[in-house]
Design a protein around this motif. Structure first.
Motif, mmCIF file in Angstrom:
data_model
loop_
_atom_site.group_PDB
_atom_site.id
_atom_site.type_symbol
_atom_site.label_atom_id
_atom_site.label_comp_id
_atom_site.label_asym_id
_atom_site.label_seq_id
_atom_site.Cartn_x
_atom_site.Cartn_y
_atom_site.Cartn_z
ATOM 1 N N THR A 5 0.838 -1.198 0.000
ATOM 2 C CA THR A 5 0.000 0.000 0.000
ATOM 3 C C THR A 5 0.867 1.241 0.000
ATOM 4 O OG1 THR A 5 -1.751 -1.130 1.222
ATOM 5 C CG2 THR A 5 -1.779 1.272 1.274
ATOM 6 N N PHE A 6 0.528 2.176 -0.893
ATOM 7 C CA PHE A 6 1.145 3.501 -0.905
ATOM 8 C C PHE A 6 0.126 4.463 -0.327
ATOM 9 C CE2 PHE A 6 2.385 7.317 -3.752
ATOM 10 C CZ PHE A 6 3.187 7.857 -2.767
ATOM 11 N N GLY A 49 11.700 5.582 1.313
ATOM 12 C CA GLY A 49 12.721 6.248 0.518
ATOM 13 C C GLY A 49 13.572 7.088 1.446
ATOM 14 N N ARG A 50 14.720 7.520 0.958
ATOM 15 C CA ARG A 50 15.695 8.220 1.798
ATOM 16 C C ARG A 50 15.140 9.487 2.443
ATOM 17 N NH1 ARG A 50 18.253 12.671 1.131
ATOM 18 N NH2 ARG A 50 17.849 12.734 -1.099
ATOM 19 N N ARG A 51 14.494 10.346 1.667
ATOM 20 C CA ARG A 51 14.049 11.629 2.229
ATOM 21 C C ARG A 51 12.978 11.448 3.297
ATOM 22 N NH1 ARG A 51 13.287 15.460 -2.846
ATOM 23 N NH2 ARG A 51 11.366 15.748 -1.724
ATOM 24 N N LEU A 52 12.023 10.562 3.059
ATOM 25 C CA LEU A 52 10.999 10.321 4.083
ATOM 26 C C LEU A 52 11.634 9.683 5.308
ATOM 27 C CD1 LEU A 52 8.084 10.474 5.005
ATOM 28 C CD2 LEU A 52 7.696 8.262 3.886
ATOM 29 N N TRP A 53 12.575 8.759 5.090
ATOM 30 C CA TRP A 53 13.269 8.132 6.214
ATOM 31 C C TRP A 53 13.985 9.192 7.053
ATOM 32 C CZ3 TRP A 53 13.711 4.418 9.502
ATOM 33 C CH2 TRP A 53 14.880 4.301 10.262
ATOM 34 N N GLY A 125 7.366 7.665 0.410
ATOM 35 C CA GLY A 125 8.430 8.398 -0.267
ATOM 36 C C GLY A 125 8.136 8.433 -1.749
ATOM 37 N N ALA A 126 8.160 9.626 -2.315
ATOM 38 C CA ALA A 126 7.717 9.824 -3.693
ATOM 39 C C ALA A 126 8.537 9.042 -4.704
ATOM 40 C CB ALA A 126 7.754 11.312 -4.026
ATOM 41 N N ALA A 130 7.134 5.813 -6.686
ATOM 42 C CA ALA A 130 7.023 5.951 -8.142
ATOM 43 C C ALA A 130 7.622 4.731 -8.839
ATOM 44 C CB ALA A 130 7.706 7.231 -8.603
ATOM 45 N N ALA A 131 8.758 4.260 -8.364
ATOM 46 C CA ALA A 131 9.374 3.073 -8.965
ATOM 47 C C ALA A 131 8.471 1.855 -8.795
ATOM 48 C CB ALA A 131 10.748 2.830 -8.339
#
Length: 187
Positions: A5-6, A49-53, A125-126, A130-131
């Protein structure tokens, strides 16, 4: 197979963060905060993802110890710490707080994780989401729409190579005009 789920807070014009990574528009009501906390408590594995982490790990590991922390914030912080996490990054060196780091191909690893044992997966994380979307790996979208237009920033949805048909499985209204819509991908 585990469900992926996103889910994120989204502005009415489709952004998860305004320009400059501004999230001030998405402060949740107590009821919405509890919904997110319950979701974290039920998540088998969270993919970041890195930025959300970086954003989450800079706040939640010690949020329960902050002066004035509410019981809900303390509960969320403890659930977040207990939740198993995978961080996808080619630039982050190490991760803590019940997380492991993946530096290789995200789509390959997410595919492997979905086929494995355990509870359902949440992705955030966007760039990472997206991937997963482009690879057809997302089974459900949980869109928490806030009644604000931010005019630009980081979009929730990315360009896709093909259409994805969805079925609406839930709607719920939260205080302040915030709306949850959950969609499952149609097989």
């Amino acid at each position: 197979m585990r469900k992926l789920t996103f889910g994120m807070n989204v502005s009415l014009d489709g952004y998860i963060a305004a320009l400059g990574d501004d999230l001030d528009w998405s402060v949740p009501s107590d009821e919405l905060f509890q919904w997110w906390s319950d979701r974290v408590g039920a998540t088998g594995l969270a993919l970041y993802g890195r930025r959300l982490w970086e954003r989450m790990s800079s706040h939640w590991p010690t949020a329960d110890q902050q002066p004035g922390a509410t019981p809900a914030q303390i509960e969320f912080a403890r659930r977040w710490l207990a939740m198993p996490k995978v961080v996808f990054s080619s630039t982050t060196g190490t991760v803590d707080w019940n997380a492991r780091l993946v530096t290789g191909d995200a789509v390959t690893e997410i595919t492997r994780l979905k086929a494995g044992e355990g509870g359902d997966l949440d992705i955030g994380g966007a760039t990472l989401a997206a991937a997963a979307m482009r690879a057809g790996l997302v089974d459900e979208y949980a869109i928490i729409t806030h009644p604000v237009l931010v005019g630009g920033g980081t979009p929730f949805f990315t360009s896709l190579d093909r259409w994805v048909n969805l079925d609406l499985v839930e709607t719920r209204t939260f205080p302040d005009g915030v709306l949850l819509t959950r969609y499952e991908t149609r097989c």
